[in-house]
Design a protein around this motif. Structure first.
Motif, PDB file in Angstrom:
ATOM      1  N   UNK A   1      13.313 -54.345 -50.049  1.00 25.44           N
ATOM      2  CA  UNK A   1      13.860 -53.075 -49.537  1.00 25.44           C
ATOM      3  C   UNK A   1      15.350 -53.241 -49.213  1.00 25.44           C
ATOM      4  N   UNK A   2      15.691 -54.375 -48.602  1.00 22.88           N
ATOM      5  CA  UNK A   2      17.101 -54.652 -48.299  1.00 22.88           C
ATOM      6  C   UNK A   2      17.899 -54.817 -49.597  1.00 22.88           C
ATOM      7  N   UNK A   3      17.321 -55.521 -50.571  1.00 17.96           N
ATOM      8  CA  UNK A   3      18.004 -55.737 -51.853  1.00 17.96           C
ATOM      9  C   UNK A   3      18.279 -54.389 -52.539  1.00 17.96           C
ATOM     10  N   UNK A   4      17.274 -53.515 -52.545  1.00 19.71           N
ATOM     11  CA  UNK A   4      17.427 -52.187 -53.157  1.00 19.71           C
ATOM     12  C   UNK A   4      18.522 -51.396 -52.435  1.00 19.71           C
ATOM     13  N   UNK A   5      18.578 -51.552 -51.109  1.00 21.81           N
ATOM     14  CA  UNK A   5      19.617 -50.865 -50.326  1.00 21.81           C
ATOM     15  C   UNK A   5      21.005 -51.399 -50.699  1.00 21.81           C
ATOM     16  N   UNK A   6      21.119 -52.715 -50.909  1.00 27.25           N
ATOM     17  CA  UNK A   6      22.393 -53.291 -51.372  1.00 27.25           C
ATOM     18  C   UNK A   6      22.812 -52.661 -52.699  1.00 27.25           C
ATOM     19  N   UNK A   7      21.842 -52.533 -53.603  1.00 31.35           N
ATOM     20  CA  UNK A   7      22.145 -51.992 -54.934  1.00 31.35           C
ATOM     21  C   UNK A   7      22.506 -50.501 -54.886  1.00 31.35           C
ATOM     22  N   UNK A   8      22.132 -49.834 -53.781  1.00 31.35           N
ATOM     23  CA  UNK A   8      22.239 -48.363 -53.746  1.00 31.35           C
ATOM     24  C   UNK A   8      23.660 -47.853 -53.546  1.00 31.35           C
TER      25      UNK A   8
ATOM     26  N   UNK B   1      17.672 -40.794 -58.192  1.00 29.77           N
ATOM     27  CA  UNK B   1      17.075 -39.607 -57.562  1.00 29.77           C
ATOM     28  C   UNK B   1      15.613 -39.848 -57.196  1.00 29.77           C
ATOM     29  N   UNK B   2      14.880 -40.478 -58.125  1.00 30.58           N
ATOM     30  CA  UNK B   2      13.467 -40.819 -57.870  1.00 30.58           C
ATOM     31  C   UNK B   2      13.377 -41.766 -56.674  1.00 30.58           C
ATOM     32  N   UNK B   3      14.233 -42.805 -56.668  1.00 32.74           N
ATOM     33  CA  UNK B   3      14.187 -43.810 -55.596  1.00 32.74           C
ATOM     34  C   UNK B   3      14.536 -43.163 -54.251  1.00 32.74           C
ATOM     35  N   UNK B   4      15.539 -42.276 -54.254  1.00 31.23           N
ATOM     36  CA  UNK B   4      15.937 -41.565 -53.024  1.00 31.23           C
ATOM     37  C   UNK B   4      14.743 -40.787 -52.453  1.00 31.23           C
ATOM     38  N   UNK B   5      14.080 -40.019 -53.313  1.00 36.11           N
ATOM     39  CA  UNK B   5      13.002 -39.140 -52.836  1.00 36.11           C
ATOM     40  C   UNK B   5      11.728 -39.901 -52.484  1.00 36.11           C
ATOM     41  N   UNK B   6      11.516 -41.060 -53.130  1.00 34.91           N
ATOM     42  CA  UNK B   6      10.247 -41.781 -52.903  1.00 34.91           C
ATOM     43  C   UNK B   6      10.309 -42.654 -51.645  1.00 34.91           C
ATOM     44  N   UNK B   7      11.522 -42.973 -51.173  1.00 37.20           N
ATOM     45  CA  UNK B   7      11.628 -43.830 -49.981  1.00 37.20           C
ATOM     46  C   UNK B   7      11.755 -42.974 -48.730  1.00 37.20           C
ATOM     47  N   UNK B   8      10.621 -42.516 -48.231  1.00 37.64           N
ATOM     48  CA  UNK B   8      10.651 -41.636 -47.056  1.00 37.64           C
ATOM     49  C   UNK B   8      10.167 -42.349 -45.791  1.00 37.64           C
ATOM     50  N   UNK B   9       9.561 -43.524 -45.950  1.00 38.59           N
ATOM     51  CA  UNK B   9       9.061 -44.221 -44.762  1.00 38.59           C
ATOM     52  C   UNK B   9       9.448 -45.691 -44.842  1.00 38.59           C
ATOM     53  N   UNK B  10      10.600 -46.097 -44.342  1.00 37.98           N
ATOM     54  CA  UNK B  10      11.607 -45.285 -43.646  1.00 37.98           C
ATOM     55  C   UNK B  10      12.474 -44.509 -44.653  1.00 37.98           C
ATOM     56  N   UNK B  11      13.115 -43.408 -44.177  1.00 40.25           N
ATOM     57  CA  UNK B  11      13.959 -42.600 -45.067  1.00 40.25           C
ATOM     58  C   UNK B  11      15.344 -43.232 -45.207  1.00 40.25           C
ATOM     59  N   UNK B  12      15.457 -44.232 -46.094  1.00 40.07           N
ATOM     60  CA  UNK B  12      16.652 -45.094 -46.115  1.00 40.07           C
ATOM     61  C   UNK B  12      17.947 -44.305 -46.328  1.00 40.07           C
ATOM     62  N   UNK B  13      17.918 -43.343 -47.276  1.00 36.39           N
ATOM     63  CA  UNK B  13      19.182 -42.677 -47.643  1.00 36.39           C
ATOM     64  C   UNK B  13      19.247 -41.229 -47.166  1.00 36.39           C
ATOM     65  N   UNK B  14      18.201 -40.782 -46.509  1.00 32.06           N
ATOM     66  CA  UNK B  14      18.113 -39.371 -46.132  1.00 32.06           C
ATOM     67  C   UNK B  14      19.287 -38.981 -45.233  1.00 32.06           C
TER      68      UNK B  14
ATOM     69  N   UNK C   1      10.393 -51.801 -39.040  1.00 35.45           N
ATOM     70  CA  UNK C   1      11.492 -51.115 -39.719  1.00 35.45           C
ATOM     71  C   UNK C   1      11.552 -49.649 -39.276  1.00 35.45           C
ATOM     72  N   UNK C   2      10.372 -49.054 -39.021  1.00 31.74           N
ATOM     73  CA  UNK C   2      10.356 -47.655 -38.528  1.00 31.74           C
ATOM     74  C   UNK C   2      11.016 -47.559 -37.152  1.00 31.74           C
ATOM     75  N   UNK C   3      10.778 -48.573 -36.293  1.00 31.79           N
ATOM     76  CA  UNK C   3      11.423 -48.601 -34.964  1.00 31.79           C
ATOM     77  C   UNK C   3      12.944 -48.639 -35.114  1.00 31.79           C
ATOM     78  N   UNK C   4      13.417 -49.511 -36.021  1.00 34.88           N
ATOM     79  CA  UNK C   4      14.865 -49.666 -36.194  1.00 34.88           C
ATOM     80  C   UNK C   4      15.486 -48.333 -36.601  1.00 34.88           C
TER      81      UNK C   4
END
Length: 756
Positions: free
Chosen positions: A208-215, A731-744, A43-46
C-alpha cells in the motif's frame, strides 16, 4: 498500553506537530518517537487521527517540521531493513511508519513546490550508511524504495524464515538470496510456502505504501509526452533494486495462484475472513503500475525465439530498462503461460460463477485490474499472445469480457471497463486464430441479458455487440468503430452464423444506413462500410456454411438496393436531416427481434445516482488505433502502407454493394420476377426452411468476382492509448482504495472525479 491510550497519545503528538511554530530538531527523538514507537494504531486510525486539513496546515506553516517527520519515518524504515526487524517492537515501528507515510505522501505530491522534496538528499543519509560524504548521499525517495523492497523479503516479518529462528541466529537480511523467498509457487518457482496470516497483512501494508509512492503520477495532468516516466517506478524497477526479479515473480504468482472460491464450501467466505484477497488486490495494482510503459516510443519488448533455459533467461536482452516489463516480456515456458492464463481466466470468470445458493460463493472485485494485466501480458509478450490463441482456452477470457461488456453497457460509471474490454478483443481479433477459435459451439450458459440462441462463440460476440450498440448509453458511440472492426477482422473465418446473429447484423446495417444517420456526422458512413465488408468476407470465404446469413440478406435486399441508389444531392440530405430532428433516437432500436432473454439474467442497470467516476482522456480514432495488414494464402500477414491500401471510407456504398447483385438485381427470364441467388420466387419456395435447404445446396461459383485478399486491421501501440491506459488504471486504483481512502479529496490532476 491500551489501544485507547495509544490512540490518544498519537493524537496528542499530531496536535503538537500542528501547533508548533518553531522547527523541531531532527535529534529530538523524544518528540518524534511519539509518532511510531509507543503506539499501535491501525491504518484506519492513522487516517482518522491525521486529518487532511492539519497535514496541509503543517505543509504551509511549518514546512521544516513536515520535512523532518517524513525524513525520520523513512529513516526508521531504513533502520528496520538494515537490522531485519527481529523484535515485535521493531515490527510495530515499521508498520506505524508505513501507515503514516501512506497518509502524508499524497499531500506532498499535490503541491508542486514539494514534488522535488523526496528526490533531494538528506544530510548524513549516505548510500552505504551515515558516514560518507554528502555527495554520496541517496535521495530520500531511493532510500525509501530500497527499504520497502528489503522489508518485503524480511524473514519472520513478510516471509517464512528458513531457520528455527532465535534472535542470535536469525538470517542476515543482506546475505539472504530473496529468490529463495518468493511468496508463491508459479512462474520460475516451484515451492508453495505455508500461508501465514501476519506475513500477508504486513506485505499488504508495505505494498500500500509502495503504491502510494508510485501515485505521484496522479498529480500530473495527462500529457502525450512519453518521456515523463514516473521516477518512482523507474528507480524501483531498475537494477538498483536487488529484489526486482523475486518481487516481480512474487506479485505475478500471488495474483495468478489465487483461488477465491477456496475448497468450494458454500458460504466459507462469510465464516472465515480471507486475508489473502486484500494482498492479491494490492499485488495486482502494484504490478500494473510497474508495467505502465509506453511501447510505441521504444523498441517493442517482445521475446526472441528461445524456448529453453530458466523462466526468464539471464542474458542481458536489448529490452527496456524497466526490469518488470523486461521480465514479463521474457517469460516463455509453456507451463508458465498455462499457469498465468488459467489463473487470470479463473479470476475473470469468478463474478460469473452461478450457484444454486444465493451469495454462497465469494465474488472478487478486481476484474478491471486483471483486464489491464492481461492486456499488458498480450501487448508485451507476443509469445504469450500466441499461446493464448493456440487453443480454445482464449474463450475462457472472451466469455467473461463479453459478460462485463454486456453488464456495464448502461452504466456511465463503467465506461472505462467497456473500453478496456473492447481494446483486448481488438488486439486478439488481429490474429487469425482468434477468428478460428470463435467457431467453437457456445454451451456454457452464463445468464446474460441477451436473446436465447443456439450457436457458436461468434454468435455470442455478435449478439452482445448488437446489444451494446442498440441499448448502451450515448457515451459508447466512439466505440462503435472498434466493435465493428473486431467483427470485420474475424468475419473471414466464421463458418456458420446462427439466424439470431445474422438478423442482428442485418438490423445494424438497416439502422446505420438510414439516410439521416448516414448524413448526420462525417464518420457515420464508416459503420456501413464495415458491415458491408463483413458480408463480403463471409460470402467470399465462408459461403457454404452461412445459409442463415444469406437468407437474412435476401430478406433485407431492399436495404442494399436503397444504399446502391443513395441520394447525394443537397436537398435530399437536408430533408433526411430534418427527419432526424423528429427522431432523436441514436439508432433504430425497434425491429431488432430480441425475443426472450436468457433465464436467470437481469437487465443491465444504469449507475446509481451519485456514483463516483473518474474522467478519461479521449481514445485515438480507429485509423490511429490500427494498422492494416493483408493475410497471405499461407496465413502470414504483410503490413500495408497507408497510401496503398483502400480505406473503408473510400468509394461509394454502391461499389460496396457490387457483391450483392446476385441477391437482388437479376430478373427471371420466365416471369420477370426478382431473382434471388438463381432462386426464382415463382418456384413457390416461400417456406423459410425450404428456402434455407435450397441455399445450403446452392453455390455462387461463377457468379462472384475473384476473392479479394483478406484485410485485417491490427491494433498498433501509440502514445494516445498509452495515456488512456494510464488515466484509466489510476482512476480504477483511486476509486477502489476506499478503506483507507488514500487519495480521496486530494488535488489530483490526471483525471477529474465526477458524480453520475
Amino acid at each position: 498500553m491500551g489501544n485507547a491510550d495509544s490512540k490518544l497519545n498519537f493524537r496528542k503528538a499530531v496536535i503538537q506537530l500542528t501547533t508548533k511554530t518553531q522547527p523541531v530538531e531532527a535529534t529530538d527523538d523524544a518528540f518524534w518517537d511519539q509518532f511510531w514507537a509507543d503506539t499501535a494504531t491501525s491504518v484506519q486510525d492513522v487516517f482518522a487521527l491525521v486529518p487532511a486539513a492539519e497535514i496541509r496546515a503543517v505543509r504551509e506553516e511549518s514546512p521544516s517540521n513536515l520535512a523532518t517527520l517524513c525524513y525520520k519515518a523513512v529513516e526508521k524504515l531504513v533502520q528496520g531493513a538494515e537490522s531485519g526487524c527481529h523484535s515485535e517492537k521493531e515490527k510495530q515501528i515499521i508498520l506505524n511508519c508505513s501507515r503514516l507515510l501512506t497518509r502524508i505522501l499524497p499531500y506532498i505530491f499535490e503541491d508542486p513546490d514539494w514534488r522535488g522534496f523526496f528526490w533531494s538528499t538528506v544530510p548524513g543519509a549516505g548510500r552505504g550508511g551515515g558516514d560518507e560524504e554528502d555527495e554520496n548521499a541517496r535521495p530520500l525517495a531511493e532510500s525509501l524504495l530500497l527499504a520497502i523492497a528489503d522489508l518485503l523479503f524480511c524473514p519472520d516479518f513478510t516471509v517464512q524464515s528458513h531457520r528455527k529462528s532465535t534472535v542470535d541466529t536469525a538470517e542476515d537480511i543482506h546475505s539472504i538470496d530473496s529468490c529463495e523467498y518468493i511468496w508463491e509457487a508459479g512462474v520460475g518457482f516451484a515451492h508453495s510456502p505455508q500461508p501465514n496470516y501476519n506475513h500477508d497483512l504486513n506485505r499488504t501494508e508495505l505494498l500500500k505504501l509502495l503504491l502510494t509512492c508510485f501515485s505521484e503520477a496522479m498529480y500530473l495532468p495527462p500529457s502525450s509526452d512519453s518521456s515523463n516516466a514516473n521516477p518512482w517506478v523507474q528507480f524501483f524497477c531498475s537494477t538498483e533494486n536487488r529484489h526486482a526479479l523475486p518481487l516481480f515473480t512474487s506479485l505475478l504468482n500471488i495474483v495468478c495462484a489465487y483461488d477465491p472460491v477456496g475448497y468450494g464450501i458454500p458460504y466459507n467466505h462469510l465464516l472465515f475472513s480471507d486475508y489473502r484477497e486484500p494482498l492479491v488486490e494490492e499485488a495486482a495494482q502494484v504490478l500494473i503500475v510497474t508495467l505502465d510503459y509506453d511501447t510505441s516510443t521504444s523498441s517493442s519488448p517482445t521475446v526472441d525465439g528461445t524456448t529453453t533455459g530458466t523462466a526468464m533467461d539471464d542474458v542481458d536482452p536489448p529490452g527496456p530498462d524497466n526490469l518488470f516489463v523486461n521480465y514479463l516480456s521474457r517469460i516463455h515456458r509453456e507451463e508458465d503461460f498455462q499457469f498465468i492464463l488459467k489463473g487470470v481466466a479463473r479470476l475473470l470468470s469468478n463474478p460469473l460463477v452461478q450457484t444454486y445458493l444465493p451469495n454462497s460463493a465469494k465474488k472478487i472485485q478486481f476484474h478491471q485490474e486483471l483486464l489491464v494485466l492481461f492486456w499488458k501480458l498480450c501487448d508485451f509478450n507476443k509469445k504469450f499472445l500466441f499461446f493464448v490463441l493456440k487453443s480454445s482456452d482464449v474463450l475462457d477470457i472472451l466469455v467473461p469480457i463479453l459478460y462485463f461488456l454486456n453488464d456495464a453497457r448502461a452504466d456511465q460509471s463503467r465506461v472505462g471497463l467497456m473500453h478496456i474490454g473492447v481494446f483486448i478483443l481488438l488486439l486478439l481479433s488481429g490474429e487469425r486464430n482468434f477468428g478460428v477459435r470463435l467457431n467453437k459451439p457456445y454451451s456454457v450458459r452464463v445468464p446474460m441479458d441477451i436473446p436465447v440462441f443456439t450457436g457458436t462463440h461468434a454468435d455470442l460476440l455478435i449478439i452482445v455487440f448488437h446489444k451494446i450498440i442498440t441499448s448502451g448509453h450515448q457515451r459508447l458511440q466512439p466505440l462503435f468503430d472498434c466493435l465493428l472492426t473486431i467483427i470485420v477482422n474475424v468475419s473471414p473465418y466464421l463458418k456458420s452464423l446462427s439466424m439470431v446473429a445474422a438478423n442482428k447484423l442485418l438490423h445494424l446495417l438497416e439502422a446505420f444506413s438510414t439516410t439521416w444517420f448516414l448524413f448526420s456526422t462525417v464518420q457515420n458512413h464508416h459503420l456501413v462500410f464495415f458491415l458491408l465488408e463483413v458480408f463480403n468476407n463471409i460470402i467470399q470465404y465462408q459461403f457454404d456454411g452461412n445459409s442463415n446469413l444469406v437468407y437474412a440478406i435476401i430478406r433485407k435486399r431492399n436495404v442494399f438496393h436503397q444504399l446502391a441508389n443513395l441520394p447525394t444531392d443537397a436537398q435530399s440530405i437536408q430533408k433526411a436531416l430534418q427527419r432526424k430532428k423528429k427522431t432523436p433516437e441514436p439508432i433504430s432500436r425497434t425491429n431488432s427481434q430480441d425475443g426472450l432473454s436468457m433465464e436467470g439474467s437481469r437487465p443491465a442497470a444504469p449507475a446509481e445516482p451519485g456514483t463516483l467516476k473518474t474522467s478519461l482522456v479521449a481514445t485515438p480514432g480507429i485509423d490511429k488505433l490500427t494498422e492494416k495488414a493483408q493475410v497471405s494464402e499461407d496465413g502470414t500477414m504483410r503490413s500495408l502502407e497507408p497510401e496503398s491500401s483502400q480505406s473503408p471510407s473510400e468509394g461509394s456504398p454502391a461499389a460496396h454493394c457490387e457483391l450483392f447483385r446476385p441477391f437482388s438485381m437479376g430478373r427471371c427470364p420466365g416471369c420477370s420476377c426478382s431473382l434471388s441467388l438463381s432462386l426464382c420466387l415463382c418456384r413457390g419456395l416461400t417456406d423459410e426452411s425450404e428456402i434455407l435447404k435450397f441455399l445450403q445446396h446452392g453455390t455462387l461459383v461463377g457468379l462472384l468476382p475473384v476473392p479479394h485478399p483478406i484485410l485485417i486491421r491490427k491494433y498498433q501501440a501509440n502514445s494516445g492509448t498509452a495515456m488512456w491506459f494510464r488515466t484509466y488504471m489510476w482512476g480504477v486504483i483511486y476509486l477502489r482504495n476506499v478503506d483507507p481512502p488514500i487519495w480521496y479529496d486530494t488535488d489530483v490532476k490526471l483525471f477529474e472525479i465526477q458524480r453520475v
